[in-house]
Scaffold this motif. Sequence first.
Motif, PDB file in Angstrom:
ATOM      1  N   ILE A 267       0.844  -1.209   0.000  1.00  0.00           N
ATOM      2  CA  ILE A 267       0.000   0.000   0.000  1.00  0.00           C
ATOM      3  C   ILE A 267       0.872   1.250   0.000  1.00  0.00           C
ATOM      4  O   ILE A 267       0.579   2.229  -0.696  1.00  0.00           O
ATOM      5  N   ALA A 268       1.980   1.208   0.744  1.00  0.00           N
ATOM      6  CA  ALA A 268       2.883   2.372   0.795  1.00  0.00           C
ATOM      7  C   ALA A 268       3.724   2.489  -0.467  1.00  0.00           C
ATOM      8  O   ALA A 268       4.427   3.481  -0.667  1.00  0.00           O
ATOM      9  N   GLY A 269       3.683   1.471  -1.316  1.00  0.00           N
ATOM     10  CA  GLY A 269       4.455   1.536  -2.553  1.00  0.00           C
ATOM     11  C   GLY A 269       5.898   1.167  -2.361  1.00  0.00           C
ATOM     12  O   GLY A 269       6.772   1.664  -3.085  1.00  0.00           O
ATOM     13  N   ASP A 270       6.181   0.306  -1.370  1.00  0.00           N
ATOM     14  CA  ASP A 270       7.549  -0.126  -1.081  1.00  0.00           C
ATOM     15  C   ASP A 270       8.098  -0.926  -2.259  1.00  0.00           C
ATOM     16  O   ASP A 270       7.588  -2.011  -2.581  1.00  0.00           O
ATOM     17  N   ILE A 271       9.123  -0.407  -2.938  1.00  0.00           N
ATOM     18  CA  ILE A 271       9.700  -1.090  -4.087  1.00  0.00           C
ATOM     19  C   ILE A 271      10.602  -2.210  -3.652  1.00  0.00           C
ATOM     20  O   ILE A 271      10.574  -3.318  -4.174  1.00  0.00           O
ATOM     21  N   GLY A 272      11.416  -1.977  -2.649  1.00  0.00           N
ATOM     22  CA  GLY A 272      12.290  -3.008  -2.104  1.00  0.00           C
ATOM     23  C   GLY A 272      13.384  -3.409  -3.074  1.00  0.00           C
ATOM     24  O   GLY A 272      13.546  -2.859  -4.156  1.00  0.00           O
ATOM     25  N   ALA A 273      14.145  -4.417  -2.670  1.00  0.00           N
ATOM     26  CA  ALA A 273      15.289  -4.849  -3.470  1.00  0.00           C
ATOM     27  C   ALA A 273      15.019  -6.160  -4.198  1.00  0.00           C
ATOM     28  O   ALA A 273      15.943  -6.792  -4.705  1.00  0.00           O
ATOM     29  N   LEU A 274      13.731  -6.598  -4.245  1.00  0.00           N
ATOM     30  CA  LEU A 274      13.399  -7.862  -4.892  1.00  0.00           C
ATOM     31  C   LEU A 274      13.607  -7.771  -6.399  1.00  0.00           C
ATOM     32  O   LEU A 274      13.294  -6.761  -7.033  1.00  0.00           O
ATOM     33  N   THR A 275      14.138  -8.843  -6.964  1.00  0.00           N
ATOM     34  CA  THR A 275      14.322  -8.864  -8.430  1.00  0.00           C
ATOM     35  C   THR A 275      13.020  -9.195  -9.148  1.00  0.00           C
ATOM     36  O   THR A 275      12.895  -8.981 -10.352  1.00  0.00           O
ATOM     37  N   TYR A 276      12.067  -9.763  -8.409  1.00  0.00           N
ATOM     38  CA  TYR A 276      10.783 -10.128  -9.029  1.00  0.00           C
ATOM     39  C   TYR A 276       9.646  -9.745  -8.100  1.00  0.00           C
ATOM     40  O   TYR A 276       9.716  -9.965  -6.898  1.00  0.00           O
ATOM     41  N   ARG A 277       8.600  -9.177  -8.643  1.00  0.00           N
ATOM     42  CA  ARG A 277       7.383  -8.861  -7.894  1.00  0.00           C
ATOM     43  C   ARG A 277       6.183  -9.392  -8.675  1.00  0.00           C
ATOM     44  O   ARG A 277       6.113  -9.245  -9.913  1.00  0.00           O
ATOM     45  N   ASP A 278       5.260  -9.987  -7.983  1.00  0.00           N
ATOM     46  CA  ASP A 278       4.008 -10.434  -8.611  1.00  0.00           C
ATOM     47  C   ASP A 278       3.053  -9.248  -8.678  1.00  0.00           C
ATOM     48  O   ASP A 278       2.112  -9.123  -7.900  1.00  0.00           O
ATOM     49  N   TRP A 279       3.367  -8.341  -9.623  1.00  0.00           N
ATOM     50  CA  TRP A 279       2.616  -7.084  -9.700  1.00  0.00           C
ATOM     51  C   TRP A 279       1.126  -7.326  -9.954  1.00  0.00           C
ATOM     52  O   TRP A 279       0.272  -6.589  -9.447  1.00  0.00           O
ATOM     53  N   GLU A 280       0.812  -8.339 -10.735  1.00  0.00           N
ATOM     54  CA  GLU A 280      -0.595  -8.596 -11.060  1.00  0.00           C
ATOM     55  C   GLU A 280      -1.408  -8.910  -9.808  1.00  0.00           C
ATOM     56  O   GLU A 280      -2.466  -8.307  -9.562  1.00  0.00           O
ATOM     57  N   THR A 281      -0.917  -9.833  -8.979  1.00  0.00           N
ATOM     58  CA  THR A 281      -1.644 -10.189  -7.754  1.00  0.00           C
ATOM     59  C   THR A 281      -1.659  -9.024  -6.772  1.00  0.00           C
ATOM     60  O   THR A 281      -2.683  -8.749  -6.121  1.00  0.00           O
ATOM     61  N   GLU A 282      -0.526  -8.323  -6.645  1.00  0.00           N
ATOM     62  CA  GLU A 282      -0.484  -7.168  -5.749  1.00  0.00           C
ATOM     63  C   GLU A 282      -1.535  -6.134  -6.146  1.00  0.00           C
ATOM     64  O   GLU A 282      -2.266  -5.603  -5.297  1.00  0.00           O
ATOM     65  N   ASN A 283      -1.606  -5.835  -7.429  1.00  0.00           N
ATOM     66  CA  ASN A 283      -2.559  -4.819  -7.898  1.00  0.00           C
ATOM     67  C   ASN A 283      -4.002  -5.274  -7.717  1.00  0.00           C
ATOM     68  O   ASN A 283      -4.887  -4.467  -7.387  1.00  0.00           O
ATOM     69  N   LYS A 284      -4.276  -6.547  -7.928  1.00  0.00           N
ATOM     70  CA  LYS A 284      -5.632  -7.051  -7.722  1.00  0.00           C
ATOM     71  C   LYS A 284      -6.026  -6.944  -6.254  1.00  0.00           C
ATOM     72  O   LYS A 284      -7.173  -6.589  -5.935  1.00  0.00           O
ATOM     73  N   LEU A 285      -5.096  -7.260  -5.365  1.00  0.00           N
ATOM     74  CA  LEU A 285      -5.387  -7.149  -3.940  1.00  0.00           C
ATOM     75  C   LEU A 285      -5.649  -5.696  -3.564  1.00  0.00           C
ATOM     76  O   LEU A 285      -6.594  -5.388  -2.825  1.00  0.00           O
ATOM     77  N   LYS A 286      -4.817  -4.775  -4.053  1.00  0.00           N
ATOM     78  CA  LYS A 286      -5.030  -3.352  -3.736  1.00  0.00           C
ATOM     79  C   LYS A 286      -6.377  -2.871  -4.283  1.00  0.00           C
ATOM     80  O   LYS A 286      -7.079  -2.081  -3.648  1.00  0.00           O
ATOM     81  N   THR A 287      -6.753  -3.359  -5.470  1.00  0.00           N
ATOM     82  CA  THR A 287      -8.029  -2.952  -6.068  1.00  0.00           C
ATOM     83  C   THR A 287      -9.206  -3.408  -5.226  1.00  0.00           C
ATOM     84  O   THR A 287     -10.160  -2.648  -4.984  1.00  0.00           O
ATOM     85  N   VAL A 288      -9.167  -4.663  -4.758  1.00  0.00           N
ATOM     86  CA  VAL A 288     -10.282  -5.171  -3.978  1.00  0.00           C
ATOM     87  C   VAL A 288     -10.341  -4.504  -2.605  1.00  0.00           C
ATOM     88  O   VAL A 288     -11.432  -4.246  -2.057  1.00  0.00           O
ATOM     89  N   LEU A 289      -9.203  -4.177  -2.013  1.00  0.00           N
ATOM     90  CA  LEU A 289      -9.208  -3.455  -0.737  1.00  0.00           C
ATOM     91  C   LEU A 289      -9.788  -2.058  -0.905  1.00  0.00           C
ATOM     92  O   LEU A 289     -10.559  -1.576  -0.060  1.00  0.00           O
ATOM     93  N   ALA A 290      -9.439  -1.401  -1.988  1.00  0.00           N
ATOM     94  CA  ALA A 290      -9.966  -0.056  -2.249  1.00  0.00           C
ATOM     95  C   ALA A 290     -11.472  -0.091  -2.462  1.00  0.00           C
ATOM     96  O   ALA A 290     -12.170   0.883  -2.165  1.00  0.00           O
ATOM     97  N   ARG A 291     -11.980  -1.212  -2.966  1.00  0.00           N
ATOM     98  CA  ARG A 291     -13.414  -1.329  -3.219  1.00  0.00           C
ATOM     99  C   ARG A 291     -14.205  -1.420  -1.918  1.00  0.00           C
ATOM    100  O   ARG A 291     -15.315  -0.880  -1.817  1.00  0.00           O
ATOM    101  N   TYR A 292     -13.648  -2.079  -0.888  1.00  0.00           N
ATOM    102  CA  TYR A 292     -14.425  -2.356   0.326  1.00  0.00           C
ATOM    103  C   TYR A 292     -14.000  -1.524   1.538  1.00  0.00           C
ATOM    104  O   TYR A 292     -14.690  -1.572   2.565  1.00  0.00           O
ATOM    105  N   PHE A 293     -12.921  -0.788   1.407  1.00  0.00           N
ATOM    106  CA  PHE A 293     -12.526   0.121   2.492  1.00  0.00           C
ATOM    107  C   PHE A 293     -12.628   1.554   1.965  1.00  0.00           C
ATOM    108  O   PHE A 293     -11.794   1.990   1.162  1.00  0.00           O
ATOM    109  N   PRO A 294     -13.667   2.288   2.377  1.00  0.00           N
ATOM    110  CA  PRO A 294     -13.959   3.591   1.761  1.00  0.00           C
ATOM    111  C   PRO A 294     -12.867   4.646   1.978  1.00  0.00           C
ATOM    112  O   PRO A 294     -12.816   5.623   1.228  1.00  0.00           O
TER     113      PRO A 294
END
Length: 910
Positions: A267-294
């Motif tokens: 949520i804070a947008g922490d990029i970190g030092a990981l060489t790989y991120r599952d951006w698709e799942t992360e974005n889907k989770l953020k989208t669903v949280l935004a839908r149900y937390f006003p």
Amino acid sequence: MLGDDRVELEPIFCVTEGVMPYLRFKVGRSRRYGIKKIADFLSAIVSASTVRYGAGLKFRHNEASFTKESNILIGFLLKCRKDRLSLGGIASMNKDEFPLTFGELDEFISLYFGKSLSYYENNSLAGVRKVFSGEDIRPVVSIKEEQNGYTMAAVTQKSHILEGRSHCYYITENCIYRCGLRLWEVAAPLFAALKKGSLFVSKSDMPVFYNNVLLQAGEELSIDADGIDLSGFEAPAFTAALYLDGDKEILEGTLKCSYGDTEIDIIAGDIGALTYRDWETENKLKTVLARYFPYYPRLHITENADIYVLYKEGLESIYNFADIFISEALSPVKIRKAPRVTAGIRLNAGLLELDFSNTDYSEQELKALTAAYKGENKYVRLSDGSFIDISDDSVGALSNLLLLGDRKGKKLILPAYYAPVVEEKIRDGYLTADTDYHYGRMVEGFENYKKMDFDFAGLDKTLRSYQKEGVKWLKMLKNNRLGGILADDMGLGKTLQMLTILSEHNKGVSIVVCPTSLIINWGKEAEQFTPHLKTLQVMGSTKDRTEMIAAIKNYDIVITSYELFKRDEHLYSGIEFEIAILDEAQYIKNHETKNARAVKKLSAVHKFALTGTPIENSLSELWSIFDFLMPGYLFSYGKFRSLYEADIVKGNAAAALDLKEIVRPFILRRLKSTVLKELPPKTETEMTIPLCDEQKEIYSKHLAIIKKSLESGEKKDRITILSMITKLRQICCDPTLTDENYAGNSEKLEICINLLKNTALTGGKALMFSQFTSMIKIVARKLDEENIRYFILEGATNKKERSRLIEKFNSDDTPVFLISLRAGGTGINLTGADTVIHYDPWWNDPVMNQATDRAYRIGQKKSVQVYKLIMKDSIEEKIVTLRQKKSALAGLFVDDENALPIGDLINLLL
């Protein structure tokens, strides 16, 4: 044109980098000619024109000229042409290239499944490609390790992947494979890169490439890694957990995410030092949280409505991406099953009292239920913090009930005519009555009316079983002083069922209000089926009607029209009828009309409505009919609109179900399909229609001229007499057939259009026959105004078009077929129809029967209703009467030995 003489239309499938695939075409026999303008070719097909292609090919562009396979391809192209015309033009077809849309690509390839296609690639002939299923095909990508990285290449270099709407297509050097769209999603970008040659990925980039490209491709690609172990590049899986805490008034969430041992704040947008991120799942989770937390990105909820939605649907959605942990403090917050509802029930002095003292709901919660149901909330929150979902059937049933009456504490006071609604809720288990109540006590025979005894007054052999059930249903309502709508499908005998009720011994006079055209029919059916009842048909001048109404106490049934009742409303003031019946009750569908306002002032002990279409366009029509039957049952129109109509129009299923529950006890509707076994194979009805107003005036003038001519003593031959008869018949059909400037009424035309409209509205199909092709055109124009689709079959229709129209009518949903009697009398099968209308009945019975039998013949699975439209006090009625006496009338318009003597013809005009 047979065998090898047929012309072949050959498609060429063209693929060019960067554009949608397209088609080119060649046409010919042994020698093929390129089609330079596809739009012109299709226009020639539509008009069946003859076109020359060079010196060696000239032919007529009709179905017989082409091979079977070519005709299938032409059908596809014509469909595309129609679709593009509907979208505003066919500019894309005005050249030799025919670009394919995604859906058209799917459809075209399906035509050549298992066959070979000529194939062009980048505007050059590339041989042929055969079309196969590619569900098990996996394009192969080879990977070789180099000093500083890895080299990838497609094993089949000359390959393409094309996108369709439902499939994608993998094209190799020899084949076209039809595959799933997943291949396009994961492989198309990679193949676009590989088409330019090999692709090099450095070792430092390989983790990202492996996880974002190769791993995502999954089973859609076959990876030939030449023994290299790539699993070391696979990144740790993304995991997430949502922790919920708070109390019943406020809720706080904490999200924790990680890749293996590495935590990350998405949520804070922490990029970190990981060489790989599952951006698709992360974005889907953020989208669903935004839908149900006003207040996202803060996971904080304070409103009941938001908490309810989170528990109702949000938790399940979030659980697809994260584990959920709920604290003990939030354990009372849940969506509960509805408490059991028990009521004491009392019926007294026209009022129904429901006492909810024994239910698990408090008075405040009952109040909350009603308020929530009236509003937009889908829940009620109880005092313990839990939620009750009012979309739950039992809660919805109770809430709907609470809206119908006045609530006093934990008691609900309702008018007695809501008793059937309460009975149904008890029967369906939504409401439990106290031990002193016995189901079925409030409404006698409500559940078991089919078993009740009834004296059918000698009509028991005439009535069919479904009609007897209808009579018993009407009797049950009458016994309980309730009104109702008999809404049987057209042609199922609503009039007969109502006459059976009227045949009982009643205390007073009953009244039938119907369209003008049905007054006579009601009188005829009453005379036929209930001759012991004295009927009065209120028609004629104002003076005549005034005298008739003054004497109605001497009759059993008074029959009048909506128009005349409106004029005579003041004459009925102070009269209370035993039974008031509105036939074709849709005539009062607009509650603001004078007709509706007038009949709603009728005073009667019992009220019923007959209509095959209680709702044609809007729910206000149903409200208007109930406003006549039981004023106030569906509230004022304003309240009805706010409680039901507005929400139902928006697609609110719960509101629709609520209204259905309320009106269901008072509507009985049977369709032809459901009572088929009870219907005769063919039912014939002669509809007698009065000549009125301008039509009657012009008919009388022409008849007077004819009589004067006949009485002059001048000898008239047979042709002259028949032309006189024909002119009068045309005036009966529509006076514009004899005078194009006529602007008055046409009673028969109005009846015919209503029959056709009712047939279309109820999902039926009708044939309308007329001797006059000009009359068919008039009916066609009226159908255009009503937006009712139709086909026309006339004597000039060629055999091919005739066959095409018949096939389409029997297979599609076009509701009306207008047919010239001569063109449609023999040789065609129209079993798709269940209604036949003879607009101007032929005087030769065998010819009419042949026309009727186009629908009523072997293969017909539906009952057939036949209407013959006859104008009262006209040449039509005279000929029908004479036909019954003299079978020789069959040859009236045929010069044969059976033709009537000219003296009989002249008598028809006198």
